[in-house]
Design a protein around this motif. Structure first.
Motif, PDB file in Angstrom:
ATOM      1  N   ASP A  17      10.458   1.854  43.879  1.00 13.94           N
ATOM      2  CA  ASP A  17      11.798   1.680  42.835  1.00 13.94           C
ATOM      3  C   ASP A  17      12.217   3.046  43.096  1.00 13.94           C
ATOM      4  OD1 ASP A  17      13.634   1.351  41.047  1.00 13.94           O
ATOM      5  OD2 ASP A  17      12.200   0.396  39.619  1.00 13.94           O
ATOM      6  N   ARG A  18      13.032   2.965  43.980  1.00  6.75           N
ATOM      7  CA  ARG A  18      13.968   4.318  44.153  1.00  6.75           C
ATOM      8  C   ARG A  18      14.927   4.604  43.426  1.00  6.75           C
ATOM      9  NH1 ARG A  18      13.083   6.164  49.207  1.00  6.75           N
ATOM     10  NH2 ARG A  18      14.940   7.547  49.487  1.00  6.75           N
ATOM     11  N   GLU A  19      15.460   3.959  42.601  1.00  2.00           N
ATOM     12  CA  GLU A  19      16.351   4.124  41.631  1.00  2.00           C
ATOM     13  C   GLU A  19      15.857   4.773  40.479  1.00  2.00           C
ATOM     14  OE1 GLU A  19      18.604   0.403  40.464  1.00  2.00           O
ATOM     15  OE2 GLU A  19      19.550   0.335  42.583  1.00  2.00           O
ATOM     16  N   LYS A  20      14.557   4.715  40.222  1.00  3.92           N
ATOM     17  CA  LYS A  20      14.053   5.140  39.071  1.00  3.92           C
ATOM     18  C   LYS A  20      13.354   6.704  39.328  1.00  3.92           C
ATOM     19  CE  LYS A  20      12.656   1.114  36.526  1.00  3.92           C
ATOM     20  NZ  LYS A  20      11.848   0.447  35.744  1.00  3.92           N
ATOM     21  N   GLN A  38      10.947   2.610  51.436  1.00  2.00           N
ATOM     22  CA  GLN A  38      11.541   1.556  50.747  1.00  2.00           C
ATOM     23  C   GLN A  38      10.411   0.424  50.372  1.00  2.00           C
ATOM     24  OE1 GLN A  38      14.806   1.222  50.414  1.00  2.00           O
ATOM     25  NE2 GLN A  38      15.447   3.068  51.396  1.00  2.00           N
ATOM     26  N   SER A  39       9.594   0.155  51.512  1.00  2.00           N
ATOM     27  CA  SER A  39       8.608  -0.870  51.352  1.00  2.00           C
ATOM     28  C   SER A  39       7.605  -0.796  52.525  1.00  2.00           C
ATOM     29  CB  SER A  39       9.068  -2.481  51.282  1.00  2.00           C
ATOM     30  OG  SER A  39       9.655  -2.689  52.500  1.00  2.00           O
ATOM     31  N   LEU A  40       6.515  -1.499  52.260  1.00  2.00           N
ATOM     32  CA  LEU A  40       5.487  -1.128  53.396  1.00  2.00           C
ATOM     33  C   LEU A  40       4.685  -2.380  53.327  1.00  2.00           C
ATOM     34  CD1 LEU A  40       4.262   1.027  55.379  1.00  2.00           C
ATOM     35  CD2 LEU A  40       2.714   1.522  53.766  1.00  2.00           C
ATOM     36  N   SER A  41       4.325  -3.138  54.491  1.00  2.00           N
ATOM     37  CA  SER A  41       3.710  -4.255  54.477  1.00  2.00           C
ATOM     38  C   SER A  41       2.644  -4.260  54.932  1.00  2.00           C
ATOM     39  CB  SER A  41       4.367  -5.231  55.518  1.00  2.00           C
ATOM     40  OG  SER A  41       5.670  -5.704  54.840  1.00  2.00           O
ATOM     41  N   PHE A  42       1.229  -5.098  54.545  1.00  2.00           N
ATOM     42  CA  PHE A  42      -0.242  -4.807  54.847  1.00  2.00           C
ATOM     43  C   PHE A  42      -0.532  -5.923  55.734  1.00  2.00           C
ATOM     44  CE2 PHE A  42       0.671  -2.291  51.166  1.00  2.00           C
ATOM     45  CZ  PHE A  42       0.269  -1.075  51.621  1.00  2.00           C
ATOM     46  N   HIS A  43      -1.569  -5.409  56.805  1.00  2.00           N
ATOM     47  CA  HIS A  43      -2.191  -6.765  57.441  1.00  2.00           C
ATOM     48  C   HIS A  43      -3.084  -7.502  56.622  1.00  2.00           C
ATOM     49  CE1 HIS A  43      -4.729  -8.324  60.792  1.00  2.00           C
ATOM     50  NE2 HIS A  43      -3.852  -8.172  61.478  1.00  2.00           N
ATOM     51  N   PRO A  44      -3.327  -8.740  56.920  1.00  2.00           N
ATOM     52  CA  PRO A  44      -4.193  -9.521  56.068  1.00  2.00           C
ATOM     53  C   PRO A  44      -5.756  -9.086  56.123  1.00  2.00           C
ATOM     54  CG  PRO A  44      -2.922 -10.876  57.468  1.00  2.00           C
ATOM     55  CD  PRO A  44      -2.604  -9.516  57.879  1.00  2.00           C
ATOM     56  N   LYS A  45      -6.118  -8.404  57.141  1.00  2.00           N
ATOM     57  CA  LYS A  45      -7.337  -7.973  57.275  1.00  2.00           C
ATOM     58  C   LYS A  45      -7.518  -6.263  57.269  1.00  2.00           C
ATOM     59  CE  LYS A  45      -8.312 -11.901  60.314  1.00  2.00           C
ATOM     60  NZ  LYS A  45      -8.607 -12.419  61.586  1.00  2.00           N
ATOM     61  N   THR A  59      -2.000  10.556  48.811  1.00  2.00           N
ATOM     62  CA  THR A  59      -1.119   9.972  47.630  1.00  2.00           C
ATOM     63  C   THR A  59      -0.574   8.896  47.401  1.00  2.00           C
ATOM     64  OG1 THR A  59      -0.378  12.418  47.571  1.00  2.00           O
ATOM     65  CG2 THR A  59       0.824  11.055  46.260  1.00  2.00           C
ATOM     66  N   ILE A  60      -0.108   8.199  48.572  1.00  2.00           N
ATOM     67  CA  ILE A  60       0.323   6.954  48.764  1.00  2.00           C
ATOM     68  C   ILE A  60      -0.832   5.849  48.408  1.00  2.00           C
ATOM     69  CG2 ILE A  60       0.129   6.294  51.075  1.00  2.00           C
ATOM     70  CD1 ILE A  60       3.174   5.625  49.099  1.00  2.00           C
ATOM     71  N   LEU A  61      -2.146   6.082  49.044  1.00  2.00           N
ATOM     72  CA  LEU A  61      -3.159   5.315  48.772  1.00  2.00           C
ATOM     73  C   LEU A  61      -3.770   5.221  47.284  1.00  2.00           C
ATOM     74  CD1 LEU A  61      -4.742   3.768  51.312  1.00  2.00           C
ATOM     75  CD2 LEU A  61      -6.412   5.155  50.667  1.00  2.00           C
ATOM     76  N   GLU A  62      -3.612   6.393  46.862  1.00  2.00           N
ATOM     77  CA  GLU A  62      -4.060   6.546  45.492  1.00  2.00           C
ATOM     78  C   GLU A  62      -2.993   5.691  44.479  1.00  2.00           C
ATOM     79  OE1 GLU A  62      -4.918  10.341  43.019  1.00  2.00           O
ATOM     80  OE2 GLU A  62      -2.714   9.871  42.838  1.00  2.00           O
ATOM     81  N   SER A  63      -1.652   5.797  44.751  1.00  2.35           N
ATOM     82  CA  SER A  63      -0.791   5.391  43.916  1.00  2.35           C
ATOM     83  C   SER A  63      -0.933   3.547  44.110  1.00  2.35           C
ATOM     84  CB  SER A  63       0.709   5.444  44.474  1.00  2.35           C
ATOM     85  OG  SER A  63       0.953   5.064  45.544  1.00  2.35           O
ATOM     86  N   SER A  92       3.489   4.897  38.869  1.00  5.29           N
ATOM     87  CA  SER A  92       4.379   4.250  38.088  1.00  5.29           C
ATOM     88  C   SER A  92       5.859   3.861  38.600  1.00  5.29           C
ATOM     89  CB  SER A  92       4.690   5.256  37.013  1.00  5.29           C
ATOM     90  OG  SER A  92       3.669   5.790  36.237  1.00  5.29           O
ATOM     91  N   TYR A  93       5.930   4.396  40.024  1.00  3.27           N
ATOM     92  CA  TYR A  93       7.112   3.849  40.709  1.00  3.27           C
ATOM     93  C   TYR A  93       6.985   3.048  41.709  1.00  3.27           C
ATOM     94  CZ  TYR A  93       9.121   8.139  38.189  1.00  3.27           C
ATOM     95  OH  TYR A  93       9.361   8.536  37.363  1.00  3.27           O
ATOM     96  N   ILE A  94       5.599   2.436  41.775  1.00  4.83           N
ATOM     97  CA  ILE A  94       5.162   1.581  43.169  1.00  4.83           C
ATOM     98  C   ILE A  94       5.058   0.203  42.600  1.00  4.83           C
ATOM     99  CG2 ILE A  94       3.291   1.015  44.580  1.00  4.83           C
ATOM    100  CD1 ILE A  94       4.956   3.303  45.627  1.00  4.83           C
ATOM    101  N   LYS A  95       5.661  -0.633  43.233  1.00  2.15           N
ATOM    102  CA  LYS A  95       5.219  -2.169  42.719  1.00  2.15           C
ATOM    103  C   LYS A  95       4.581  -2.750  44.005  1.00  2.15           C
ATOM    104  CE  LYS A  95       7.507  -6.748  42.285  1.00  2.15           C
ATOM    105  NZ  LYS A  95       8.760  -7.491  41.954  1.00  2.15           N
TER     106      LYS A  95
END
Length: 251
Positions: A17-20, A38-45, A59-63, A92-95
């Motif tokens: 949520d870049r606006e926040k 912006q966004s990051l997609s994950f493989h199903p496996k 840090t990103i993994l923890e979030s 808090s800023y990651i969906k």
């Protein structure tokens, strides 16, 4: 073998949520993994996140783990211990965008706080007055009574089961090369049973898992092939030209 689809996978993608965000010049928003996200997609496996020290992969993994509902220091969603509140506010800023199917189980494993996790398991068993010991689901032997690598592997073998979401931060930290290869075998068994892995790693052995998505962090995230990774190229170069490399490094 269970089949996975993009809609059924447990974690489909994340959005920032870049606006926040208060400021992209402040930690953790100034990290290479975050500032252009912006966004990051994950493989199903299996999805790997790689990058140099300080790039923000942990840090990103923890979030992702915290936003999904895991304890910041690791464990299943049932763990809520805190030895020291050092995790960033990024969660808090990651969906986290989930799929239509819910996992049966899950685990957040992080190398740097695994000692605290193992201590919490022992503490909970010492405080419990009824019911089977928690340690039974980790192989029946205190994780502190094993080497770091043995205790890590005990979790992989005993606590990880099918239809699970597993977020692993540098699992190779405690594992020998042969145990890393054994980890690949265990991962493959769990993937065939419908599990999904998101892994931050430096290990060219672990990231060799076939058909996985590999994201490299430099100035943001870039999807690359296994043999394009610096980890593979540097390791291959060193092993194929050991004496020459040592001469250059130690001259």
């Amino acid at each position: 073998m269970m089949k996975s689809s993009k809609l059924e996978q447990y974690i489909r993608y994340i959005e920032l949520d870049r606006e926040k965000v208060p400021s992209f010049s402040e930690y953790p928003f100034n990290l290479p993994a975050v500032k252009d996200l912006q966004s990051l997609s994950f493989h199903p496996k299996v999805t790997f996140i790689i990058g140099e020290n300080g790039s923000g992969k942990s840090t990103i993994l923890e979030s992702i783990a915290v936003a999904y509902g895991f304890n910041a220091e690791g464990g299943t969603k049932n763990f809520n211990f805190t030895s020291r509140a050092t995790h960033s506010k990024l969660s808090s800023y990651i969906k986290v965008v989930k799929g239509t199917k819910k996992p049966r189980t899950g685990f957040f494993l992080r190398a740097e706080s695994f000692y605290n996790f193992a201590s919490n398991v022992d503490d909970l068993d010492n405080e419990a007055s009824f019911g089977p010991p928690i340690i039974n689901s980790y192989g029946g032997r205190s994780l502190h009574e094993q080497s770091h690598g043995e205790s890590f592997f005990a979790v992989f073998l005993n606590k990880f089961t099918g239809e699970g979401i597993y977020i692993l931060d540098e699992p190779e930290a405690a594992l020998s090369p042969s145990r890393q290869m054994s980890m690949l075998t265990r991962m493959h068994d769990l993937v065939k049973e419908g599990s999904q892995f998101i892994i931050a790693t430096h290990s060219p052995i672990i990231m060799a898992y076939p058909q996985a998505v590999i994201y490299q962090i430099k100035e943001g995230f870039e999807q690359i092939g296994y043999k394009e990774t610096e980890h593979y190229q540097v390791t291959q170069s060193f092993l194929n030209n050991t004496q020459k490399m040592l001469s250059i490094l130690l001259e």
